[in-house]
Motif scaffolding. Structure first.
Motif, mmCIF file in Angstrom:
data_model
loop_
_atom_site.group_PDB
_atom_site.id
_atom_site.type_symbol
_atom_site.label_atom_id
_atom_site.label_comp_id
_atom_site.label_asym_id
_atom_site.label_seq_id
_atom_site.Cartn_x
_atom_site.Cartn_y
_atom_site.Cartn_z
ATOM 1 N N SER A 111 0.835 -1.203 0.000
ATOM 2 C CA SER A 111 0.000 0.000 0.000
ATOM 3 C C SER A 111 0.869 1.252 0.000
ATOM 4 O O SER A 111 0.620 2.216 -0.741
ATOM 5 C CB SER A 111 -0.915 0.015 1.233
ATOM 6 N N PHE A 112 1.898 1.246 0.817
ATOM 7 C CA PHE A 112 2.828 2.367 0.921
ATOM 8 C C PHE A 112 3.561 2.573 -0.407
ATOM 9 O O PHE A 112 3.729 3.708 -0.873
ATOM 10 C CB PHE A 112 3.821 2.068 2.048
ATOM 11 N N GLU A 113 3.977 1.471 -1.021
ATOM 12 C CA GLU A 113 4.691 1.549 -2.291
ATOM 13 C C GLU A 113 3.839 2.195 -3.383
ATOM 14 O O GLU A 113 4.322 2.996 -4.185
ATOM 15 C CB GLU A 113 5.114 0.157 -2.754
ATOM 16 N N LYS A 114 2.563 1.809 -3.436
ATOM 17 C CA LYS A 114 1.699 2.322 -4.501
ATOM 18 C C LYS A 114 1.515 3.832 -4.413
ATOM 19 O O LYS A 114 1.499 4.516 -5.432
ATOM 20 C CB LYS A 114 0.341 1.612 -4.457
ATOM 21 N N VAL A 115 1.371 4.349 -3.205
ATOM 22 C CA VAL A 115 1.134 5.779 -3.031
ATOM 23 C C VAL A 115 2.344 6.592 -3.465
ATOM 24 O O VAL A 115 2.218 7.615 -4.155
ATOM 25 C CB VAL A 115 0.782 6.100 -1.565
ATOM 26 N N PHE A 116 3.537 6.129 -3.092
ATOM 27 C CA PHE A 116 4.745 6.922 -3.335
ATOM 28 C C PHE A 116 5.597 6.382 -4.474
ATOM 29 O O PHE A 116 6.739 6.817 -4.657
ATOM 30 C CB PHE A 116 5.564 7.003 -2.042
ATOM 31 N N ILE A 248 -5.377 8.245 3.245
ATOM 32 C CA ILE A 248 -4.756 9.107 4.259
ATOM 33 C C ILE A 248 -3.435 9.661 3.713
ATOM 34 O O ILE A 248 -3.160 10.866 3.798
ATOM 35 C CB ILE A 248 -4.487 8.330 5.566
ATOM 36 N N LEU A 249 -2.636 8.775 3.151
ATOM 37 C CA LEU A 249 -1.335 9.196 2.631
ATOM 38 C C LEU A 249 -1.487 10.134 1.437
ATOM 39 O O LEU A 249 -0.755 11.127 1.314
ATOM 40 C CB LEU A 249 -0.518 7.962 2.257
ATOM 41 N N HIS A 250 -2.447 9.846 0.561
ATOM 42 C CA HIS A 250 -2.709 10.745 -0.564
ATOM 43 C C HIS A 250 -3.148 12.128 -0.067
ATOM 44 O O HIS A 250 -2.719 13.159 -0.604
ATOM 45 C CB HIS A 250 -3.795 10.162 -1.472
ATOM 46 N N TYR A 292 2.034 6.755 14.426
ATOM 47 C CA TYR A 292 2.152 7.961 15.256
ATOM 48 C C TYR A 292 1.509 9.154 14.544
ATOM 49 O O TYR A 292 0.721 9.901 15.151
ATOM 50 C CB TYR A 292 3.623 8.261 15.558
ATOM 51 N N TYR A 293 1.821 9.322 13.269
ATOM 52 C CA TYR A 293 1.228 10.438 12.531
ATOM 53 C C TYR A 293 -0.284 10.271 12.392
ATOM 54 O O TYR A 293 -1.041 11.249 12.514
ATOM 55 C CB TYR A 293 1.883 10.570 11.156
ATOM 56 N N PHE A 294 -0.743 9.066 12.149
ATOM 57 C CA PHE A 294 -2.188 8.854 12.077
ATOM 58 C C PHE A 294 -2.858 9.243 13.390
ATOM 59 O O PHE A 294 -3.947 9.828 13.405
ATOM 60 C CB PHE A 294 -2.499 7.393 11.746
ATOM 61 N N GLN A 295 -2.211 8.896 14.484
ATOM 62 C CA GLN A 295 -2.736 9.244 15.803
ATOM 63 C C GLN A 295 -2.852 10.764 15.949
ATOM 64 O O GLN A 295 -3.861 11.297 16.419
ATOM 65 C CB GLN A 295 -1.799 8.678 16.869
ATOM 66 N N MET A 296 -1.805 11.476 15.534
ATOM 67 C CA MET A 296 -1.791 12.927 15.646
ATOM 68 C C MET A 296 -2.772 13.584 14.679
ATOM 69 O O MET A 296 -3.403 14.585 14.988
ATOM 70 C CB MET A 296 -0.374 13.463 15.391
ATOM 71 N N TRP A 297 -2.894 13.012 13.484
ATOM 72 C CA TRP A 297 -3.753 13.615 12.466
ATOM 73 C C TRP A 297 -5.240 13.483 12.774
ATOM 74 O O TRP A 297 -6.065 14.089 12.092
ATOM 75 C CB TRP A 297 -3.439 12.996 11.100
ATOM 76 N N GLN A 298 -5.583 12.751 13.798
ATOM 77 C CA GLN A 298 -6.980 12.707 14.241
ATOM 78 C C GLN A 298 -7.442 14.070 14.753
ATOM 79 O O GLN A 298 -8.649 14.317 14.862
ATOM 80 C CB GLN A 298 -7.160 11.686 15.368
ATOM 81 N N ASP A 299 -6.498 14.940 15.081
ATOM 82 C CA ASP A 299 -6.830 16.266 15.623
ATOM 83 C C ASP A 299 -6.557 17.392 14.631
ATOM 84 O O ASP A 299 -6.562 18.566 15.008
ATOM 85 C CB ASP A 299 -6.021 16.511 16.907
ATOM 86 N N GLU A 300 -6.335 17.049 13.373
ATOM 87 C CA GLU A 300 -6.064 18.080 12.372
ATOM 88 C C GLU A 300 -7.340 18.858 12.021
ATOM 89 O O GLU A 300 -8.453 18.352 12.164
ATOM 90 C CB GLU A 300 -5.486 17.456 11.098
ATOM 91 N N GLU A 301 -7.154 20.074 11.515
ATOM 92 C CA GLU A 301 -8.276 20.900 11.100
ATOM 93 C C GLU A 301 -8.914 20.374 9.811
ATOM 94 O O GLU A 301 -10.112 20.498 9.598
ATOM 95 C CB GLU A 301 -7.818 22.354 10.891
ATOM 96 N N ASP A 302 -8.100 19.798 8.950
ATOM 97 C CA ASP A 302 -8.635 19.286 7.683
ATOM 98 C C ASP A 302 -9.610 18.145 7.972
ATOM 99 O O ASP A 302 -9.224 17.116 8.551
ATOM 100 C CB ASP A 302 -7.509 18.790 6.786
ATOM 101 N N PRO A 303 -10.875 18.255 7.574
ATOM 102 C CA PRO A 303 -11.874 17.250 7.943
ATOM 103 C C PRO A 303 -11.628 15.893 7.297
ATOM 104 O O PRO A 303 -11.944 14.859 7.897
ATOM 105 C CB PRO A 303 -13.196 17.859 7.466
ATOM 106 N N ILE A 304 -11.068 15.864 6.112
ATOM 107 C CA ILE A 304 -10.840 14.584 5.438
ATOM 108 C C ILE A 304 -9.701 13.823 6.094
ATOM 109 O O ILE A 304 -9.832 12.634 6.416
ATOM 110 C CB ILE A 304 -10.563 14.803 3.931
ATOM 111 N N LEU A 305 -8.566 14.485 6.305
ATOM 112 C CA LEU A 305 -7.436 13.827 6.956
ATOM 113 C C LEU A 305 -7.814 13.375 8.365
ATOM 114 O O LEU A 305 -7.461 12.257 8.789
ATOM 115 C CB LEU A 305 -6.236 14.775 7.009
#
Length: 429
Positions: A111-116, A248-250, A292-305
């Motif tokens: 999955s990671f490979e496909k995105v990047f 999420i990565l996109h 870790y980033y997914f955990q932090m991004w739960q509090d982002e302003e961007d509603p989709i992320l």
């Protein structure tokens, strides 16, 4: 004694749920296991997001790599040793290639490979040939030894018999992951009689062949692989988790390009987003970093992320329906319009995912991904391709199976009238 032939004072063993024990006597192998690049594989799951479907699937690339090494060790030490068709001088090379074959996998692997747009096999070779602890160990064997190990993994090494032990339609890699993945997911599909297969494997010129008397064990192996792909690896719930992970990565990459002010700045992703990823940057990435980033991004302003990160971590996955892209592309466009009308971005919340597998194929010159067949050796010494002798294998040879699903967040379509209309359209899809 030279380093290539140096043995440990006492044999080291790893207790293993699949092979009972993994045995290490060679100093080179022991030193490779201790490198930081190999230890990193403890932090990369073997089956990516499958743990969200089968809760026991928490095993790592480290487990699997040791398993592949152990199968190859048994083949070259117990089965091939002393046979004139096997070159004893290739023993350490094939053991190192078996151990290191997955060294370049990134977090959540494919999955990671496909995105990047990455290739784990290329990173495996870069680790082996670059300024790494692994390279420092290998080069002590001989100056060109790292190059030969990389060639075996890249399937370009001159001795195809060596390559076939690591990469073929019946190799140590597949024999380990089928059994290991079956064990940790708790399913019965991946089990086959590996002991019998090992007993009937024979070195033959530039390939490994199977005694004809072992044909039925190979049939069982191929059917086990077929079942594992469709019951485990391509499970639609696992694919739902992969869809959300990739989105999420996109989204994070798109926001970075828009100079969005992240609350949690994705510093570990900078070189990925800017496509100037160094080997050192890559080696710092593992699944603990991503989560870790997914955990932090739960509090982002961007509603989709924010929403997608919460979904992945809390297993609030997308639902799915069967989908035929050849026949229903117009309906897909209609659904995209309905999603937009409902205020739901279809780029992130209406996703077509396809899985495809070819369980066995014989040699087809010039075609993409040419596949070397499994060969049987008769008592008289004749070599025969497996599907010519097995009715079971012949029935599935060259037959590619493909499955398409349309994924969407059913919970977002529950409340408003417009969204109810959208959901009804999907149900009638």
């Amino acid at each position: 004694m030279d380093y290539a032939n140096e043995k440990l004072h006492e044999e080291k063993v790893f207790k293993d749920p699949v092979h009972r024990y993994v045995h290490v006597r060679d100093r080179v192998i022991w030193d490779l296991i201790g490198t930081r690049e190999f230890q990193r594989l403890r932090r990369i799951k073997q089956l990516g997001t499958t743990y969200l479907t089968f809760h026991g699937a928490e095993h790592s690339r480290f487990n699997h790599s040791l398993g592949v090494y152990e199968i190859v060790r048994r083949i070259v030490d117990d089965v091939f040793s002393g046979r004139p068709e096997w070159k004893e001088g290739e023993r350490l090379l094939v053991l190192c290639a078996a151990l290191l074959h997955d060294l370049g996998h990134g977090p959540f692997s494919h999955s990671f490979e496909k995105v990047f747009d990455l290739d784990h096999e290329q990173f495996t070779q870069r680790i082996i040939l670059g300024d790494t602890e692994v390279h420092d160990v290998l080069v002590k064997v001989s100056p060109d030894f790292p190059k030969h190990v990389a060639e075996v993994i890249a399937k370009t090494y001159k001795d195809k018999q060596v390559v076939s032990l690591i990469s073929s339609q019946i190799d140590a890699d597949r024999m380990d992951y089928l059994q290991r993945d079956a064990y940790f997911t708790g399913v019965s599909y991946g089990h086959f009689d590996m002991e019998r297969i090992l007993r009937v494997m024979r070195p033959k010129e530039d390939q490994v062949v199977i005694k004809q008397s072992g044909m039925h064990a190979v049939e069982d192996y191929i059917m086990s692989r077929y079942q594992m792909y469709w019951q485990v690896y391509f499970h639609p719930v696992t694919r739902s988790a992969e869809v959300i992970l990739t989105k999420i990565l996109h989204r994070a990459k798109a926001l970075y390009k828009q100079e969005y002010p992240f609350k949690q700045d994705p510093i570990h992703f900078y070189s990925l987003f800017e496509t100037n990823l160094t080997l050192e940057d890559y080696l710092k990435l593992d699944e603990s970093v991503i989560l870790y980033y997914f955990q932090m991004w739960q509090d982002e302003e961007d509603p989709i992320l924010r929403d997608l990160s919460k979904r992945f971590l809390n297993r609030q996955l997308f639902k799915y329906v069967e989908f035929d892209p050849a026949k229903e592309y117009k309906k897909h466009s209609e659904l995209e319009a309905l999603f937009k009308k409902a205020g739901i971005d279809p780029d992130y919340y209406l996703v077509v995912d396809s899985s495809s597998d070819l369980p066995y194929d014989f040699y087809r010159p010039g075609e993409e991904e040419e596949r070397l067949p499994i060969h049987l050796v008769t008592p008289s010494g004749d070599i025969r391709e497996l599907s010519r002798e097995s009715h079971i294998v012949n029935g599935i040879s060259g037959k590619r199976r493909t499955d398409h699903k349309l994924y969407f967040p059913a919970d977002l379509l529950e409340d408003e009238r417009t969204k109810k209309t959208t959901k009804r359209q999907i149900k009638n899809y």
